[in-house]
Design an enzyme around this catalytic site. Structure first.
Site, short mmCIF file in Angstrom:
data_model
loop_
_atom_site.label_atom_id
_atom_site.label_comp_id
_atom_site.label_asym_id
_atom_site.label_seq_id
_atom_site.Cartn_x
_atom_site.Cartn_y
_atom_site.Cartn_z
N SER A 290 0.68 36.25 22.46
CA SER A 290 0.65 35.46 23.69
C SER A 290 0.18 36.30 24.88
CB SER A 290 2.01 34.82 23.98
OG SER A 290 2.97 35.79 24.30
N ASN A 291 0.47 37.59 24.85
CA ASN A 291 -0.07 38.46 25.92
C ASN A 291 -1.58 38.62 25.78
OD1 ASN A 291 1.98 39.68 27.88
ND2 ASN A 291 3.04 39.86 25.91
N MET B 86 3.03 46.95 16.91
CA MET B 86 4.27 47.52 16.36
C MET B 86 4.12 48.88 15.69
SD MET B 86 6.33 45.37 17.48
CE MET B 86 7.90 45.70 16.70
N ILE C 87 3.49 53.04 15.99
CA ILE C 87 3.53 54.15 16.94
C ILE C 87 2.29 55.00 16.70
CG2 ILE C 87 4.82 56.20 17.67
CD1 ILE C 87 7.36 54.67 17.07
N ASN D 199 0.55 49.69 27.95
CA ASN D 199 1.46 48.93 27.10
C ASN D 199 2.31 48.01 27.96
OD1 ASN D 199 2.92 48.20 24.72
ND2 ASN D 199 4.56 49.61 25.28
N HIS E 241 6.11 46.23 27.98
CA HIS E 241 7.41 46.38 27.32
C HIS E 241 8.41 45.42 27.96
CE1 HIS E 241 10.43 48.48 25.01
NE2 HIS E 241 11.22 48.42 26.07
N ASP F 252 7.56 54.62 25.06
CA ASP F 252 7.88 53.81 26.24
C ASP F 252 8.25 54.65 27.46
OD1 ASP F 252 7.46 51.49 24.72
OD2 ASP F 252 9.54 51.43 24.06
C1 GRF Z 1 6.23 41.07 24.14
O1 GRF Z 1 7.53 40.75 24.52
C2 GRF Z 1 5.88 42.48 24.53
O2 GRF Z 1 6.48 42.92 25.70
C3 GRF Z 1 6.42 43.27 23.37
O3 GRF Z 1 6.15 42.48 22.24
C4 GRF Z 1 6.06 41.10 22.63
C5 GRF Z 1 4.73 40.61 22.18
O4 GRF Z 1 4.57 39.24 22.34
N1 GRF Z 1 5.86 44.60 23.34
P1 GRF Z 1 3.16 38.57 22.12
O5 GRF Z 1 2.69 38.96 20.72
O6 GRF Z 1 2.21 39.04 23.17
O7 GRF Z 1 3.42 37.09 22.20
#
Ligand code: GRF
Length: 193
Positions: free
Chosen positions: A21-22, A95, A97, A112, A114, A150
């Site tokens: 979604s981001n 996901m 590192i 990134n 977070h 982070d």
């Molecule tokens: C988000 O909450 C982001 O902050 C975290 O993982 C989630 C990813 O969500 N790192 P999406 O895949 O962008 O919907």
């Protein structure tokens, strides 16, 4: 910085592992005239990442890498990034590192997002931990990636109030809405200096 147009935009890769979604909100941002970046590549470590559909919808090249052998994979990844003239990497729910050497190679070029108010709640299960600690606020952070998890320099944060009866799910949803606004803002901030 003056408005960048067309091929002058900063070529960016977005790394995802899940919903994306981001990624979607970043793609939408790149459709606006004020965006200094263009998304040229979507990278995923997960063949089943739902967010890969945005590659198809928005006709953006996507590549899947299996991170079982990190060193080998990162070398292939570096070639792919080079071949596509990628200058900036946005991690968005990625996901894996990345190795110290990979991060050093792209020093100051990896961002990134977070879902907590860093430096609080680095790592996973941020919402659960914030609720367990009876925090009054949580939120999200966009930061540069350095070799510690982070912990890189913070670019922007957005605070969100934790209500009574808040659940992990409701908090995650609320914060995600803010994430979608914060990532583009952070990009504008770093490129308008
Ligand atoms: C988000 O909450 C982001 O902050 C975290 O993982 C989630 C990813 O969500 N790192 P999406 O895949 O962008 O919907």
């Amino acid at each position: 910085m003056a408005l960048l147009t067309g091929s002058n935009k900063i070529k960016t890769a977005v790394f995802i592992s899940g919903k994306g979604s981001n990624l979607r909100s970043l793609i939408k941002f790149t459709k606006t005239i004020k965006s200094p970046i263009s998304i040229e590549l979507i990278i995923s470590d997960n063949l089943k990442a739902k967010g890969l559909k945005y590659g198809k919808i928005f006709r953006i090249k996507k590549k899947i890498f299996n991170f079982k052998n990190k060193k080998f994979t990162e070398n292939k990844l570096i070639s792919t990034l080079k071949n596509n003239e990628i200058k900036i990497i946005c991690l968005a729910g990625f996901m894996q590192i990345l190795s110290k050497s990979f991060i050093k190679r792209f020093k100051g070029k990896i961002l990134n997002i977070h879902p907590s108010l860093l430096p609080k709640y680095k790592g996973l299960n941020t919402h659960k931990r914030a609720l367990n600690d009876n925090e009054k606020y949580s939120g999200c952070t966009v930061h540069f990636v350095n070799t510690k998890l982070d912990s890189g320099k913070i670019i922007l944060q957005k605070k969100v109030k934790i209500l009574k009866n808040e659940t992990e799910n409701s908090l995650a949803k609320k914060i995600l809405v803010e994430e979608h606004k914060l990532y583009p803002k952070a990009i504008l901030k770093i490129f308008s200096l």
